[in-house]
Design a protein around this motif. Structure first.
Motif, PDB file in Angstrom:
ATOM      1  N   UNK A  86     105.938  65.874  26.953  1.00 37.24           N
ATOM      2  CA  UNK A  86     104.579  65.325  27.595  1.00 37.24           C
ATOM      3  C   UNK A  86     104.909  63.986  28.277  1.00 37.24           C
ATOM      4  N   UNK A 127      95.321  56.340  34.993  1.00 32.77           N
ATOM      5  CA  UNK A 127      96.229  55.379  34.635  1.00 32.77           C
ATOM      6  C   UNK A 127      97.010  55.024  35.907  1.00 32.77           C
ATOM      7  N   UNK A 128      97.516  55.984  36.733  1.00 28.15           N
ATOM      8  CA  UNK A 128      98.521  55.817  37.485  1.00 28.15           C
ATOM      9  C   UNK A 128      97.696  55.261  38.650  1.00 28.15           C
ATOM     10  N   UNK A 129      96.537  55.756  38.908  1.00 25.26           N
ATOM     11  CA  UNK A 129      95.548  55.197  40.033  1.00 25.26           C
ATOM     12  C   UNK A 129      95.138  54.079  39.922  1.00 25.26           C
ATOM     13  N   UNK A 177      92.162  46.923  27.740  1.00 24.83           N
ATOM     14  CA  UNK A 177      91.951  46.415  29.183  1.00 24.83           C
ATOM     15  C   UNK A 177      90.785  46.756  29.628  1.00 24.83           C
ATOM     16  N   UNK A 180      89.602  64.248  45.079  1.00 26.90           N
ATOM     17  CA  UNK A 180      90.716  63.263  44.667  1.00 26.90           C
ATOM     18  C   UNK A 180      90.710  62.115  45.747  1.00 26.90           C
ATOM     19  N   UNK A 202      88.583  46.398  33.193  1.00 27.25           N
ATOM     20  CA  UNK A 202      88.975  46.201  34.576  1.00 27.25           C
ATOM     21  C   UNK A 202      87.697  45.445  35.530  1.00 27.25           C
ATOM     22  N   UNK A 216     104.989  50.065  38.191  1.00 24.97           N
ATOM     23  CA  UNK A 216     104.444  49.828  36.882  1.00 24.97           C
ATOM     24  C   UNK A 216     104.630  51.089  36.115  1.00 24.97           C
ATOM     25  N   UNK A 266     100.133  58.284  41.533  1.00 25.22           N
ATOM     26  CA  UNK A 266      99.075  58.202  42.613  1.00 25.22           C
ATOM     27  C   UNK A 266      99.940  57.314  43.573  1.00 25.22           C
ATOM     28  N   UNK A 281      91.098  62.621  33.884  1.00 21.81           N
ATOM     29  CA  UNK A 281      91.637  62.585  33.175  1.00 21.81           C
ATOM     30  C   UNK A 281      92.517  61.360  32.906  1.00 21.81           C
ATOM     31  N   UNK A 282      92.858  60.983  31.919  1.00 26.77           N
ATOM     32  CA  UNK A 282      93.648  59.658  31.633  1.00 26.77           C
ATOM     33  C   UNK A 282      95.233  59.941  32.518  1.00 26.77           C
ATOM     34  N   UNK A 283      95.486  60.825  32.534  1.00 29.45           N
ATOM     35  CA  UNK A 283      96.890  61.288  33.292  1.00 29.45           C
ATOM     36  C   UNK A 283      96.760  60.924  34.630  1.00 29.45           C
ATOM     37  N   UNK A 284      95.682  61.130  35.016  1.00 24.21           N
ATOM     38  CA  UNK A 284      95.366  60.940  36.771  1.00 24.21           C
ATOM     39  C   UNK A 284      95.104  59.220  36.904  1.00 24.21           C
ATOM     40  N   UNK A 305      92.649  43.324  35.613  1.00 24.94           N
ATOM     41  CA  UNK A 305      92.104  43.450  34.219  1.00 24.94           C
ATOM     42  C   UNK A 305      92.395  42.428  33.494  1.00 24.94           C
ATOM     43  N   UNK A 355      96.754  51.559  38.239  1.00 26.42           N
ATOM     44  CA  UNK A 355      97.890  50.716  38.399  1.00 26.42           C
ATOM     45  C   UNK A 355      97.958  50.630  39.735  1.00 26.42           C
ATOM     46  N   UNK A 356      97.970  51.713  40.710  1.00 22.74           N
ATOM     47  CA  UNK A 356      98.139  51.560  42.027  1.00 22.74           C
ATOM     48  C   UNK A 356      97.205  50.725  42.751  1.00 22.74           C
ATOM     49  N   UNK A 402      95.631  48.085  41.426  1.00 25.84           N
ATOM     50  CA  UNK A 402      95.898  46.927  40.721  1.00 25.84           C
ATOM     51  C   UNK A 402      96.990  46.381  41.595  1.00 25.84           C
ATOM     52  N   UNK A 403      97.932  47.236  41.929  1.00 27.56           N
ATOM     53  CA  UNK A 403      99.020  46.772  42.753  1.00 27.56           C
ATOM     54  C   UNK A 403      98.602  46.250  44.199  1.00 27.56           C
ATOM     55  N   UNK A 414     102.172  51.986  32.824  1.00 30.15           N
ATOM     56  CA  UNK A 414     101.513  52.964  32.584  1.00 30.15           C
ATOM     57  C   UNK A 414     101.845  53.971  31.379  1.00 30.15           C
ATOM     58  N   UNK A 468      93.636  67.034  27.239  1.00 29.89           N
ATOM     59  CA  UNK A 468      92.777  65.879  27.570  1.00 29.89           C
ATOM     60  C   UNK A 468      93.144  65.011  28.366  1.00 29.89           C
ATOM     61  N   UNK A 469      94.341  64.569  28.075  1.00 28.61           N
ATOM     62  CA  UNK A 469      95.107  63.671  29.105  1.00 28.61           C
ATOM     63  C   UNK A 469      95.275  64.257  30.423  1.00 28.61           C
ATOM     64  N   UNK A 470      95.584  65.341  30.413  1.00 20.39           N
ATOM     65  CA  UNK A 470      96.040  65.931  31.738  1.00 20.39           C
ATOM     66  C   UNK A 470      97.439  65.518  32.124  1.00 20.39           C
ATOM     67  N   UNK A 471      97.882  66.187  33.253  1.00 17.56           N
ATOM     68  CA  UNK A 471      99.258  65.818  33.611  1.00 17.56           C
ATOM     69  C   UNK A 471      99.227  64.411  34.362  1.00 17.56           C
ATOM     70  N   UNK A 472     100.356  63.838  34.168  1.00 19.78           N
ATOM     71  CA  UNK A 472     100.509  62.471  34.745  1.00 19.78           C
ATOM     72  C   UNK A 472     101.017  62.433  36.111  1.00 19.78           C
TER      73      UNK A 472
END
Lengths: 111, 403
Positions: free
Chosen positions: B27, A50-52, A76, A12, A78, B40, B85, A45-48, A64, A54-55, A57-58, B44, B78-82
């Motif tokens: 979700x 997108x937040x990463x 978008x 990670x 990047x 953000x 970060x 996965x997207x769930x991990x 992007x 965005x971080x 980018x901050x 997101x 597939x998306x996985x847990x948000x």
């Protein structure tokens, strides 16, 4: 606990480094990144992601732009900023040092 | 055949099977909560909705225009847990891979997250204000048991209603999904919500909205309750006879001894004892009432503070139990008096009920006036009463509005 789980935190932590590498090579959007990582040990996965992203980018490592796509809504794409490239260089150097250490430690010394 | 729900994600409409909609809602709610402190967050969430929309589009075709629940679950997997970060290390996502530094992280991952519960009113599947439901969840027992306990206590000692009303006023309602999860002691992760949705956890909420099922259910409940009531009344009656036979010594009991036949006319002495008992009971009720108000308003019972680490509601319950125990002999005495009137305890001549009620009421008014006059704490509590009542009315209104 298998090797796989033991390395969870390391994987990670390396993800950000790998994202820098992927984005440095080409302008990409998220589905591209997922595809490149899918068959590696770093599948994510997207769930991990997108937040990463965005971080990062901050932290002004990447930026992007919206681009029209042939299929579906605009995406978008990047790309790295100058700071992001600098960070990539530093991280690469550090990584080489680490992997060198991992390789060398425990070997019978030359002399 | 299943109901579909139409939603829009980033400007495109999709039709989802209802179960799928629930899972997706859970979700996204979970994701929004996890990203609570993220500057953000909205962006997101927008990205994630966009990704979900793309995935939905991929499973639809010219002759397939509904996304079924299984596909939604697949998409969510597939998306996985948000995972936020930015907030890592502060809040550890349950079950997910984590990047907290240090060797301890791996060990911590294996242990389940600690469960801390909070007492809330829970409206999901509640019958009235959700107090029993909240208590049941808090103690991890079946809500039906708690409800039955309350009903039983109400029948035997009327105080359960008071307890209920007070809990209804002082317990907060969970406003956010996180608070709701805190009531259950379960971390509000997206997976948890989806798991629950899959297990049909929210089925009850849906039938609740279905008028007919609701009415049918209420009819059944009332019928059962009536049966309960009859049986309980019989039991109480028998109980009172026994209590009278056992508790009233012949020496001070007016009229003939309990072993004799019930007299034809009520003994004269009864007219003195009944009002006396009524006065004592009334005074006790008033003291109890003011202790409760004092506890709520000043966190002390007439200057005596409960232990500092005791939650308010526990103190309240203890106080009520205490008063119930104190008033029990008086009650038994009253029952015994009625027994001496020669009738079953609940079917005495209306004149006794009348005397009982008038004297009791008179005592209450007098005592309130006296306490208001001479006890400054109680005076303050009385001043605060309108706002407490106002809050209670608001709670009832809100409860009514949510139906």
């Amino acid at each position: 606990m298998g090797v796989n789980e033991k390395f969870n935190p390391i994987r990670k932590g390396l993800l950000e480094f790998l994202l820098l590498k992927i984005i440095a090579a080409d302008k990409v959007y998220v589905a591209d990144i997922l595809r490149q990582l899918r068959d590696t040990e770093f599948a994510t996965q997207e769930g991990t992601l997108y937040p990463l992203l965005s971080k990062m980018r901050r932290e002004k490592l990447l930026d992007y732009e919206w681009k029209e796509s042939d299929a579906g809504p605009p995406r978008k794409y990047y790309q790295l900023t100058a700071k992001g490239r600098e960070q990539l260089r530093e991280t690469t150097e550090y990584w080489q040092k680490i992997s060198g250490t991992v390789k060398d430690l425990g070997r019978p010394s030359a002399d | 055949m299943n109901k579909v729900v139409t939603i829009h994600l980033r400007g495109a409409a999709f039709q989802l099977e209802e179960a799928g909609y629930d899972a997706l809602r859970a979700y996204l709610d979970g994701a929004t909560r996890r990203l609570g402190g993220n500057p953000d967050r909205d962006e997101i969430i927008a990205d994630i909705e966009q990704a979900i929309a793309d995935k939905c589009r991929a499973v639809l075709g010219a002759y397939k225009n509904v996304v079924v629940a299984a596909e939604i679950n697949q998409i969510i997997d597939e998306m996985g847990p948000v995972q936020d970060a930015a907030a890592e290390g502060e809040e550890r996502p349950a079950g997910g891979a984590d990047s907290a530094p240090g060797a301890g992280a791996a060990a911590a991952d294996a242990a389940p997250p600690p469960r801390t519960r909070r007492l809330y009113k829970l409206h999901d599947g509640a019958m009235f204000a959700g107090v029993c439901n909240g208590l049941a969840v808090y103690f991890g027992i079946d809500p039906t048991i708690v409800r039955l306990l309350f009903v039983l206590l109400t029948f035997f000692w009327g105080f359960a209603i008071l307890v209920y009303l007070i809990l209804m006023i002082i317990l907060p309602s969970p406003e956010t999904t996180a608070e709701k999860a805190a009531a259950y002691g379960i971390p509000a992760t997206a997976q948890e919500f989806i798991r629950r949705a899959r297990e049909g956890y929210y089925e009850g909420m849906r039938t609740w909205r279905d008028r007919r099922a609701h009415r049918e259910w209420r009819r059944r409940f009332k019928r059962e309750m009536r049966g309960w009531g009859r049986r309980l009344r019989d039991e109480v009656r028998a109980e009172a006879y026994h209590a009278a036979a056992a508790a009233v010594p012949a020496s001070w009991a007016p009229g003939p001894s309990p072993s004799g036949m019930p007299p034809a006319a009520p003994p004269f002495g009864l007219l003195f004892i009944l009002p006396l008992v009524a006065i004592l009971r009334g005074a006790l009720a008033v003291v109890c009432f003011f202790s409760v108000i004092s506890l709520l308003a000043t966190r002390t019972v007439f200057g005596v503070a409960p232990p500092a680490n005791m939650p308010l509601w526990v103190a309240l319950v203890l106080l009520l139990v205490f008063f119930t125990i104190i008033s029990w002999p008086l009650k038994a005495l009253r029952h015994a008096c009625y027994w001496h009137a020669g009738r079953a305890p609940y079917f005495v001549s209306p004149i006794f009920w009348f005397v009982d009620a008038v004297v009791g009421l008179g005592c209450a008014v007098l005592a309130i006036w006296l306490i208001d006059r001479y006890v400054p704490h109680a005076h303050e509590a009385l001043q605060a009463l309108p706002s407490i009542l106002h809050h209670a009315v608001d709670t009832v209104k809100q409860w009514w509005g949510t139906r």
